[in-house]
Motif scaffolding. Structure first.
Motif, PDB file in Angstrom:
ATOM      1  N   GLN A   3      57.427  63.802  27.316  1.00 14.57           N
ATOM      2  CA  GLN A   3      57.487  64.794  28.155  1.00 14.57           C
ATOM      3  C   GLN A   3      58.401  66.079  28.260  1.00 14.57           C
ATOM      4  O   GLN A   3      57.920  67.350  28.419  1.00 14.57           O
ATOM      5  CB  GLN A   3      58.180  63.964  29.455  1.00 14.57           C
ATOM      6  CG  GLN A   3      57.172  63.687  30.565  1.00 14.57           C
ATOM      7  CD  GLN A   3      57.988  62.756  31.787  1.00 14.57           C
ATOM      8  OE1 GLN A   3      59.055  62.871  32.001  1.00 14.57           O
ATOM      9  NE2 GLN A   3      57.120  62.084  32.415  1.00 14.57           N
ATOM     10  N   ILE A   8      57.767  71.593  32.569  1.00 13.47           N
ATOM     11  CA  ILE A   8      56.946  72.063  33.508  1.00 13.47           C
ATOM     12  C   ILE A   8      57.303  73.345  34.207  1.00 13.47           C
ATOM     13  O   ILE A   8      58.575  73.503  34.409  1.00 13.47           O
ATOM     14  CB  ILE A   8      57.120  71.130  34.653  1.00 13.47           C
ATOM     15  CG1 ILE A   8      56.502  69.520  34.364  1.00 13.47           C
ATOM     16  CG2 ILE A   8      56.120  71.478  35.683  1.00 13.47           C
ATOM     17  CD1 ILE A   8      55.374  69.249  33.683  1.00 13.47           C
ATOM     18  N   TRP A  11      55.908  74.994  38.756  1.00 14.02           N
ATOM     19  CA  TRP A  11      55.536  73.936  39.772  1.00 14.02           C
ATOM     20  C   TRP A  11      55.190  74.364  40.908  1.00 14.02           C
ATOM     21  O   TRP A  11      54.322  73.720  41.876  1.00 14.02           O
ATOM     22  CB  TRP A  11      56.427  72.576  39.494  1.00 14.02           C
ATOM     23  CG  TRP A  11      55.939  71.512  40.352  1.00 14.02           C
ATOM     24  CD1 TRP A  11      56.653  70.677  41.145  1.00 14.02           C
ATOM     25  CD2 TRP A  11      54.749  70.822  40.338  1.00 14.02           C
ATOM     26  NE1 TRP A  11      56.162  69.722  41.798  1.00 14.02           N
ATOM     27  CE2 TRP A  11      54.766  69.759  41.039  1.00 14.02           C
ATOM     28  CE3 TRP A  11      53.498  71.111  39.490  1.00 14.02           C
ATOM     29  CZ2 TRP A  11      53.843  68.768  41.298  1.00 14.02           C
ATOM     30  CZ3 TRP A  11      52.652  70.105  39.617  1.00 14.02           C
ATOM     31  CH2 TRP A  11      52.484  69.105  40.587  1.00 14.02           C
ATOM     32  N   LYS A  14      51.939  75.794  41.429  1.00 14.89           N
ATOM     33  CA  LYS A  14      50.874  74.839  41.164  1.00 14.89           C
ATOM     34  C   LYS A  14      50.544  73.992  42.405  1.00 14.89           C
ATOM     35  O   LYS A  14      49.618  73.587  42.675  1.00 14.89           O
ATOM     36  CB  LYS A  14      51.113  74.061  39.891  1.00 14.89           C
ATOM     37  CG  LYS A  14      51.002  75.005  38.827  1.00 14.89           C
ATOM     38  CD  LYS A  14      51.367  74.373  37.365  1.00 14.89           C
ATOM     39  CE  LYS A  14      51.277  75.398  36.340  1.00 14.89           C
ATOM     40  NZ  LYS A  14      52.014  74.883  34.925  1.00 14.89           N
ATOM     41  N   ARG A  15      52.030  73.370  42.717  1.00  5.97           N
ATOM     42  CA  ARG A  15      51.711  72.601  43.904  1.00  5.97           C
ATOM     43  C   ARG A  15      51.174  72.985  44.939  1.00  5.97           C
ATOM     44  O   ARG A  15      50.369  72.462  45.847  1.00  5.97           O
ATOM     45  CB  ARG A  15      53.247  71.870  44.087  1.00  5.97           C
ATOM     46  CG  ARG A  15      53.207  70.857  44.986  1.00  5.97           C
ATOM     47  CD  ARG A  15      54.639  69.987  45.427  1.00  5.97           C
ATOM     48  NE  ARG A  15      54.391  69.603  46.555  1.00  5.97           N
ATOM     49  CZ  ARG A  15      55.429  69.333  47.626  1.00  5.97           C
ATOM     50  NH1 ARG A  15      56.398  70.293  47.605  1.00  5.97           N
ATOM     51  NH2 ARG A  15      54.955  68.663  48.796  1.00  5.97           N
ATOM     52  N   TRP A  18      47.535  73.140  44.666  1.00  7.92           N
ATOM     53  CA  TRP A  18      46.875  71.817  44.771  1.00  7.92           C
ATOM     54  C   TRP A  18      46.774  71.604  46.341  1.00  7.92           C
ATOM     55  O   TRP A  18      45.855  71.034  46.782  1.00  7.92           O
ATOM     56  CB  TRP A  18      47.742  70.896  44.299  1.00  7.92           C
ATOM     57  CG  TRP A  18      47.043  69.517  44.110  1.00  7.92           C
ATOM     58  CD1 TRP A  18      46.322  68.984  43.133  1.00  7.92           C
ATOM     59  CD2 TRP A  18      47.253  68.607  45.239  1.00  7.92           C
ATOM     60  NE1 TRP A  18      45.995  67.717  43.353  1.00  7.92           N
ATOM     61  CE2 TRP A  18      46.443  67.424  44.866  1.00  7.92           C
ATOM     62  CE3 TRP A  18      47.899  68.473  46.549  1.00  7.92           C
ATOM     63  CZ2 TRP A  18      46.410  66.179  45.526  1.00  7.92           C
ATOM     64  CZ3 TRP A  18      47.700  67.412  47.193  1.00  7.92           C
ATOM     65  CH2 TRP A  18      47.045  66.283  46.644  1.00  7.92           C
ATOM     66  N   LYS A  94      60.225  62.205  37.425  1.00  9.33           N
ATOM     67  CA  LYS A  94      59.424  63.294  36.733  1.00  9.33           C
ATOM     68  C   LYS A  94      57.860  63.265  37.165  1.00  9.33           C
ATOM     69  O   LYS A  94      57.103  63.952  37.697  1.00  9.33           O
ATOM     70  CB  LYS A  94      59.937  63.970  35.807  1.00  9.33           C
ATOM     71  CG  LYS A  94      59.938  65.529  35.619  1.00  9.33           C
ATOM     72  CD  LYS A  94      60.483  65.984  34.110  1.00  9.33           C
ATOM     73  CE  LYS A  94      59.998  67.047  33.807  1.00  9.33           C
ATOM     74  NZ  LYS A  94      60.426  67.540  32.441  1.00  9.33           N
ATOM     75  N   LEU A  98      54.834  64.860  39.686  1.00  8.41           N
ATOM     76  CA  LEU A  98      53.404  65.504  39.229  1.00  8.41           C
ATOM     77  C   LEU A  98      52.255  64.762  39.614  1.00  8.41           C
ATOM     78  O   LEU A  98      51.130  65.120  40.056  1.00  8.41           O
ATOM     79  CB  LEU A  98      53.400  65.433  37.818  1.00  8.41           C
ATOM     80  CG  LEU A  98      54.428  66.332  36.995  1.00  8.41           C
ATOM     81  CD1 LEU A  98      54.498  66.331  35.504  1.00  8.41           C
ATOM     82  CD2 LEU A  98      54.289  67.880  37.369  1.00  8.41           C
ATOM     83  N   PRO A 101      51.571  65.396  44.204  1.00  8.24           N
ATOM     84  CA  PRO A 101      51.793  66.733  44.897  1.00  8.24           C
ATOM     85  C   PRO A 101      51.900  66.834  46.449  1.00  8.24           C
ATOM     86  O   PRO A 101      52.577  67.584  46.951  1.00  8.24           O
ATOM     87  CB  PRO A 101      50.703  67.650  44.375  1.00  8.24           C
ATOM     88  CG  PRO A 101      49.952  66.794  43.501  1.00  8.24           C
ATOM     89  CD  PRO A 101      50.248  65.466  43.510  1.00  8.24           C
ATOM     90  N   ASN A 159      60.151  67.685  45.819  1.00  8.94           N
ATOM     91  CA  ASN A 159      59.240  67.783  44.722  1.00  8.94           C
ATOM     92  C   ASN A 159      58.824  69.359  44.599  1.00  8.94           C
ATOM     93  O   ASN A 159      58.221  69.817  45.113  1.00  8.94           O
ATOM     94  CB  ASN A 159      57.926  67.094  45.300  1.00  8.94           C
ATOM     95  CG  ASN A 159      56.893  67.201  44.186  1.00  8.94           C
ATOM     96  OD1 ASN A 159      56.900  67.592  43.159  1.00  8.94           O
ATOM     97  ND2 ASN A 159      55.696  66.250  44.456  1.00  8.94           N
ATOM     98  N   GLN A 161      60.041  72.947  41.448  1.00  6.09           N
ATOM     99  CA  GLN A 161      60.294  73.099  40.348  1.00  6.09           C
ATOM    100  C   GLN A 161      62.086  73.070  39.817  1.00  6.09           C
ATOM    101  O   GLN A 161      62.402  72.737  38.763  1.00  6.09           O
ATOM    102  CB  GLN A 161      60.122  74.840  40.079  1.00  6.09           C
ATOM    103  CG  GLN A 161      60.417  75.557  38.744  1.00  6.09           C
ATOM    104  CD  GLN A 161      59.654  74.775  37.607  1.00  6.09           C
ATOM    105  OE1 GLN A 161      58.242  74.608  37.731  1.00  6.09           O
ATOM    106  NE2 GLN A 161      60.121  74.423  36.359  1.00  6.09           N
ATOM    107  N   MET A 164      62.552  69.663  38.588  1.00  7.91           N
ATOM    108  CA  MET A 164      62.137  69.500  37.546  1.00  7.91           C
ATOM    109  C   MET A 164      63.099  70.172  36.441  1.00  7.91           C
ATOM    110  O   MET A 164      63.367  69.673  35.284  1.00  7.91           O
ATOM    111  CB  MET A 164      60.697  70.583  37.150  1.00  7.91           C
ATOM    112  CG  MET A 164      59.512  69.845  37.859  1.00  7.91           C
ATOM    113  SD  MET A 164      59.061  68.455  37.356  1.00  7.91           S
ATOM    114  CE  MET A 164      57.720  68.153  38.548  1.00  7.91           C
TER     115      MET A 164
END
Ligand code: UDP
Ligand code: MN
Length: 350
Positions: A3, A8, A11, A14-15, A18, A94, A98, A101, A159, A161, A164
């Protein structure tokens, strides 16, 4: 590949994307989604009662989650081969961020933590400006620089970045890192009361708060107003008395078995009134840190019997809050096998 080889990035974007494609998960005015994540090692416990305890500890979490409509994920795979022991939770957290989301918060709860107030709800509003919530005290972290200034066994992590990045930074002190040994020495120097020489996640988080405060500090909430989690040793002795206090109120209000909606507000106001008279509140979570139920290699300052009895009490104390609507009670918190029926008090009977 591992990982951490591929950190990542972006995020948050991206989230968001999504969520735009999966608009059924958008929250708007509804409450933020939580996924409770917990787990244990891949192998059989060496302590013969360990797997039995893990089952009961898991049942307790399932009960709390069912009552509150929270999803739960139990992991017993080592997602990073070098991240053993308490370090195992970070790759899992983590991966859970992912994989889900749709959830705003991941709630890591150690296997050895017990929910002891099945009614309590997290005050999420309070954490709306923060990304990580842990139980701790700022004087113990910043002034005393104690390695128990906060506890890393239960935490809420957003949840996003930031989380992360934090986990990557944090995990650099773990056994996956070439600098693992060096970090053990550094932590031992900074935290005079640290018990063992190996780098641990709890000291690691306090280290980041102390040394990289401008980077992480303002997004980390140290909760101490209630038992977000609490150390078992001083808590299990009071559970019998707390049971007595609540039972009296339940009898008085008449919610011994069924929770009649029309009586609940009366019940809660009676409980609040009794708090003000000094009657002790149920603790929210009791953490049996140091007991090591799976290996049995408990901290030598107390006996295994103290751990075992404490866990029985906490688990039965919690189970009584679940069983009562099914019409049963464990009259003796130390006797898990014994249950007594409760009178059926459906209002149409009377
Ligand atoms: N754990 C895990 N996989 C492992 C080992 C540990 O998921 O291979 C989790 C488990 O939930 C355990 C937690 O890591 O409760 C932290 O370890 P422990 O509770 O033994 O530490 P303590 O709270 O006693 O310091
Ligand atoms: Mn623990």
């Amino acid at each position: 590949s591992i990982q951490n080889d591929n950190p990542i990035k972006n995020w948050d974007e991206k989230r968001q994307q999504w969520l735009r494609y999966h608009y059924q998960y958008q929250t708007h005015n509804s409450k933020p989604r939580i996924l409770l994540v917990t787990g244990s090692r891949p192998a059989v416990c060496s302590n013969p009662v360990g797997d039995h305890l893990l089952l009961r500890l898991f049942k307790n979490k399932v009960d709390y989650c069912r009552i509150h409509g929270i999803e739960i994920f139990y992991n017993n795979a080592l997602l990073h081969p070098k991240m053993f022991g308490f370090w195992a939770k970070y790759p899992v957290v983590k991966a859970a961020m992912l994989a889900h989301p749709e959830v705003e918060w991941i709630w890591w709860v150690d296997s050895d933590a017990v929910f002891t107030d099945m009614e309590f709800k997290l005050p999420l509003q309070r954490y709306s400006k923060h990304n990580l919530v842990v139980h701790g005290w700022s004087h113990a972290v910043y002034k005393e620089q104690s390695w128990t200034g906060l506890n890393a066994g239960v935490f809420l992590i957003r949840n996003c970045q930031w989380s992360m990045d934090l986990i990557d930074e944090w995990a650099k002190m773990g056994p996956q890192s070439l600098e693992y040994e060096k970090w053990g020495k550094t932590q031992k120097l900074v935290f005079k009361d640290k018990l063992y020489p190996e780098s641990d996640d709890q000291s690691g988080l306090i280290y980041l708060l102390l040394k990289e405060n401008e980077k992480w500090g303002d997004k980390i909430y140290l909760e101490s107003e209630y038992n977000f989690e609490g150390y078992w040793l001083g808590m299990v002795g009071g559970l019998d008395n707390i049971t007595k206090g609540y039972t009296e109120i339940e009898k008085k209000v008449g919610v011994l078995r069924r929770r009649h909606a029309e009586k609940m507000s009366e019940y809660y106001s009676e409980i609040r009134e009794n708090y003000s008279k000094g009657v002790e509140k149920r603790p929210f979570v009791i953490h049996f840190t140091g007991c090591e139920p799976c290996t049995g290699d408990h901290n030598p300052v107390y006996t295994w019997e103290a751990c075992w009895n404490g866990m029985q009490k906490a688990l039965n104390f919690a189970d009584n809050q679940v069983l009562r609507s099914f019409g049963f009670v464990h009259p003796d918190l130390l006797n898990s096998s014994l249950v007594s029926p409760l009178p059926f008090d459906f209002p149409l009977d009377g």
